[in-house]
Design a protein around this motif. Sequence first.
Motif, PDB file in Angstrom:
ATOM      1  N   ALA A 132       0.858  -1.182   0.000  1.00 64.18           N
ATOM      2  CA  ALA A 132       0.000   0.000   0.000  1.00 64.18           C
ATOM      3  C   ALA A 132       0.891   1.228   0.000  1.00 64.18           C
ATOM      4  O   ALA A 132       2.069   1.165   0.386  1.00 64.18           O
ATOM      5  CB  ALA A 132      -0.930   0.002   1.212  1.00 64.18           C
ATOM      6  N   ILE A 133       0.334   2.366  -0.435  1.00 62.03           N
ATOM      7  CA  ILE A 133       1.070   3.625  -0.505  1.00 62.03           C
ATOM      8  C   ILE A 133       0.209   4.713   0.122  1.00 62.03           C
ATOM      9  O   ILE A 133      -0.966   4.854  -0.229  1.00 62.03           O
ATOM     10  CB  ILE A 133       1.399   4.011  -1.962  1.00 62.03           C
ATOM     11  N   ASP A 134       0.792   5.505   1.037  1.00 63.17           N
ATOM     12  CA  ASP A 134       0.019   6.604   1.615  1.00 63.17           C
ATOM     13  C   ASP A 134       0.182   7.862   0.766  1.00 63.17           C
ATOM     14  O   ASP A 134       0.900   7.872  -0.248  1.00 63.17           O
ATOM     15  CB  ASP A 134       0.384   6.827   3.086  1.00 63.17           C
ATOM     16  N   GLN A 135      -0.477   8.930   1.163  1.00 63.07           N
ATOM     17  CA  GLN A 135      -0.497  10.160   0.365  1.00 63.07           C
ATOM     18  C   GLN A 135       0.875  10.801   0.250  1.00 63.07           C
ATOM     19  O   GLN A 135       1.138  11.544  -0.701  1.00 63.07           O
ATOM     20  CB  GLN A 135      -1.500  11.145   0.961  1.00 63.07           C
ATOM     21  N   GLY A 136       1.750  10.513   1.190  1.00 66.65           N
ATOM     22  CA  GLY A 136       3.110  11.042   1.134  1.00 66.65           C
ATOM     23  C   GLY A 136       4.069  10.186   0.343  1.00 66.65           C
ATOM     24  O   GLY A 136       5.253  10.531   0.229  1.00 66.65           O
ATOM     25  N   GLY A 137       3.577   9.092  -0.206  1.00 70.64           N
ATOM     26  CA  GLY A 137       4.421   8.211  -0.998  1.00 70.64           C
ATOM     27  C   GLY A 137       5.130   7.137  -0.206  1.00 70.64           C
ATOM     28  O   GLY A 137       5.945   6.386  -0.769  1.00 70.64           O
ATOM     29  N   ASN A 138       4.869   7.020   1.089  1.00 72.67           N
ATOM     30  CA  ASN A 138       5.484   5.955   1.888  1.00 72.67           C
ATOM     31  C   ASN A 138       4.876   4.608   1.533  1.00 72.67           C
ATOM     32  O   ASN A 138       3.666   4.499   1.290  1.00 72.67           O
ATOM     33  CB  ASN A 138       5.291   6.230   3.378  1.00 72.67           C
ATOM     34  N   GLY A 169      -8.230   8.094   6.476  1.00 79.46           N
ATOM     35  CA  GLY A 169      -7.577   8.628   7.672  1.00 79.46           C
ATOM     36  C   GLY A 169      -6.204   8.060   7.925  1.00 79.46           C
ATOM     37  O   GLY A 169      -5.642   8.229   9.003  1.00 79.46           O
ATOM     38  N   LEU A 170      -5.656   7.351   6.943  1.00 76.25           N
ATOM     39  CA  LEU A 170      -4.313   6.771   7.008  1.00 76.25           C
ATOM     40  C   LEU A 170      -4.199   5.629   8.012  1.00 76.25           C
ATOM     41  O   LEU A 170      -3.127   5.359   8.535  1.00 76.25           O
ATOM     42  CB  LEU A 170      -3.251   7.851   7.312  1.00 76.25           C
ATOM     43  N   SER A 171      -5.310   4.964   8.284  1.00 74.47           N
ATOM     44  CA  SER A 171      -5.230   3.704   9.030  1.00 74.47           C
ATOM     45  C   SER A 171      -4.917   2.576   8.059  1.00 74.47           C
ATOM     46  O   SER A 171      -5.410   2.565   6.926  1.00 74.47           O
ATOM     47  CB  SER A 171      -6.548   3.406   9.746  1.00 74.47           C
ATOM     48  N   LEU A 172      -4.102   1.617   8.504  1.00 76.69           N
ATOM     49  CA  LEU A 172      -3.769   0.450   7.706  1.00 76.69           C
ATOM     50  C   LEU A 172      -4.646  -0.725   8.128  1.00 76.69           C
ATOM     51  O   LEU A 172      -4.858  -0.956   9.319  1.00 76.69           O
ATOM     52  CB  LEU A 172      -2.305   0.039   7.910  1.00 76.69           C
ATOM     53  N   TYR A 173      -5.128  -1.464   7.136  1.00 76.52           N
ATOM     54  CA  TYR A 173      -5.891  -2.687   7.377  1.00 76.52           C
ATOM     55  C   TYR A 173      -5.091  -3.833   6.768  1.00 76.52           C
ATOM     56  O   TYR A 173      -4.719  -3.790   5.591  1.00 76.52           O
ATOM     57  CB  TYR A 173      -7.270  -2.593   6.735  1.00 76.52           C
ATOM     58  N   ILE A 174      -4.833  -4.866   7.564  1.00 82.07           N
ATOM     59  CA  ILE A 174      -3.953  -5.950   7.133  1.00 82.07           C
ATOM     60  C   ILE A 174      -4.651  -7.285   7.341  1.00 82.07           C
ATOM     61  O   ILE A 174      -5.167  -7.571   8.434  1.00 82.07           O
ATOM     62  CB  ILE A 174      -2.631  -5.934   7.930  1.00 82.07           C
ATOM     63  N   THR A 175      -4.699  -8.108   6.292  1.00 82.50           N
ATOM     64  CA  THR A 175      -5.273  -9.445   6.438  1.00 82.50           C
ATOM     65  C   THR A 175      -4.224 -10.371   7.045  1.00 82.50           C
ATOM     66  O   THR A 175      -3.217 -10.686   6.422  1.00 82.50           O
ATOM     67  CB  THR A 175      -5.753  -9.994   5.082  1.00 82.50           C
ATOM     68  N   PHE A 186      -4.009  -0.755  12.017  1.00 81.64           N
ATOM     69  CA  PHE A 186      -2.888  -0.019  12.599  1.00 81.64           C
ATOM     70  C   PHE A 186      -2.973   1.432  12.146  1.00 81.64           C
ATOM     71  O   PHE A 186      -3.596   1.751  11.126  1.00 81.64           O
ATOM     72  CB  PHE A 186      -1.544  -0.592  12.124  1.00 81.64           C
ATOM     73  N   ASP A 187      -2.298   2.340  12.875  1.00 81.11           N
ATOM     74  CA  ASP A 187      -2.139   3.687  12.342  1.00 81.11           C
ATOM     75  C   ASP A 187      -0.921   3.705  11.421  1.00 81.11           C
ATOM     76  O   ASP A 187      -0.214   2.701  11.284  1.00 81.11           O
ATOM     77  CB  ASP A 187      -2.044   4.727  13.465  1.00 81.11           C
ATOM     78  N   ASN A 188      -0.669   4.850  10.779  1.00 82.65           N
ATOM     79  CA  ASN A 188       0.415   4.872   9.804  1.00 82.65           C
ATOM     80  C   ASN A 188       1.801   4.951  10.444  1.00 82.65           C
ATOM     81  O   ASN A 188       2.814   4.960   9.741  1.00 82.65           O
ATOM     82  CB  ASN A 188       0.227   6.023   8.799  1.00 82.65           C
ATOM     83  N   PHE A 189       1.844   4.958  11.780  1.00 87.01           N
ATOM     84  CA  PHE A 189       3.113   4.810  12.493  1.00 87.01           C
ATOM     85  C   PHE A 189       3.321   3.362  12.948  1.00 87.01           C
ATOM     86  O   PHE A 189       4.230   3.054  13.704  1.00 87.01           O
ATOM     87  CB  PHE A 189       3.171   5.752  13.703  1.00 87.01           C
ATOM     88  N   LEU A 190       2.427   2.494  12.482  1.00 86.64           N
ATOM     89  CA  LEU A 190       2.461   1.051  12.740  1.00 86.64           C
ATOM     90  C   LEU A 190       2.154   0.701  14.192  1.00 86.64           C
ATOM     91  O   LEU A 190       2.628  -0.310  14.721  1.00 86.64           O
ATOM     92  CB  LEU A 190       3.814   0.446  12.314  1.00 86.64           C
ATOM     93  N   ASN A 191       1.319   1.523  14.818  1.00 90.47           N
ATOM     94  CA  ASN A 191       0.816   1.191  16.149  1.00 90.47           C
ATOM     95  C   ASN A 191      -0.515   0.451  16.005  1.00 90.47           C
ATOM     96  O   ASN A 191      -1.394   0.884  15.254  1.00 90.47           O
ATOM     97  CB  ASN A 191       0.606   2.457  16.981  1.00 90.47           C
ATOM     98  N   PHE A 192      -0.679  -0.634  16.729  1.00 91.02           N
ATOM     99  CA  PHE A 192      -1.916  -1.419  16.676  1.00 91.02           C
ATOM    100  C   PHE A 192      -3.090  -0.605  17.201  1.00 91.02           C
ATOM    101  O   PHE A 192      -2.980   0.082  18.225  1.00 91.02           O
ATOM    102  CB  PHE A 192      -1.757  -2.700  17.493  1.00 91.02           C
TER     103      PHE A 192
END
Length: 328
Positions: free
Chosen positions: A73-79, A124-130, A140-146
């Motif tokens: 996945a890619i966020d709006q900042g290109g990470n 909102g830049l939350s990550l969803y992971i299967t 997770f948030d985009n800082f990789l906190n659960f």
Amino acid sequence: MKRMTLKSFFQGLSFFAWLILMVGCASVPSWQGGSEGTSSSQGRVVPTKVFPVRIIGEQELGSARLNRPAGIAIDQGGNLYIVDSGNNRIVKCSQRGEFLKETGGFGWDNGEFNLPSYVNLDNGLSLYITDTQNRRVQRFDNFLNFIQLVGSSIKEQPFTNSQLEGLAVSRNGEVYISDSGNDCVWKLNNQFTSAEKMGGFEAGSGALVDPKGLTIDNRGYLYVADSGNDRIAVFDLFGNFARSLGRGDLNRPSGVDVSSNGVVYVANTYEDDIVALDGNGMLLFKFGKTGNREGEFSRPTDLKVYEGKTIYVVDSGNNRVQQLELIE
């Protein structure tokens, strides 16, 4: 004599014009130092060449090298957020592949994984992971906190006998999850309190077989890499089957993304290439072949388009991610 000469002249001129037209319409659908494509039937401008730019993962990223990466996945900042399935972790990198952070490890506690597969982001830049073998989705948030387990409060739990794979999040926060174990897609409401089944055997021509990656276009339509049916299945906003794309051009596709101009890009897993289709399913171009050099792939599983000109491809069999540039 003069009349015959003029006639011959105009016949030759007509043939020359026809020849130019035919050459101008020709396209080269496979990569030879840059893949060429054609314009879509809807008149949109699509890339005519594809060039490999960078390989990510040749060196260690954080604690290890990539091991059977699956999703991206890619966020709006290109990470970049890479699902490093074989190492049971999520890796965050810059768009140039520079390591930023990682999280995970094998296990079943919150924030741990057992062969995770795909990742996607919401507005909102939350990550969803299967978390595939743990039969759950983690947020997770985009800082990789659960943050939470998604859908764990649903009374009739849909993930009990599941094989969760791809996922996508709508603008309204609804989460779509492909379930290859049950040959369907689950649609969770934005409170994650109910699940609706899509694409099951009762869906007729929309019935899915071994669905993998998902994406949503600007209109809200859902695109499913319907791997077992060798196609991309498209569903409208109400969950109704709309159309099939790529039949005859795809072989066990696993990843799909749609650019802002409506071009559909597919990780064509069993052909070891990338396929571009227009919105009607017309083949625009193919890129890549089997191998381990730049521009070659081994079982690509996912891909994401960034700003309409860059594609990041999860080259799973080669334990890396490739960055490609699209040039008009």
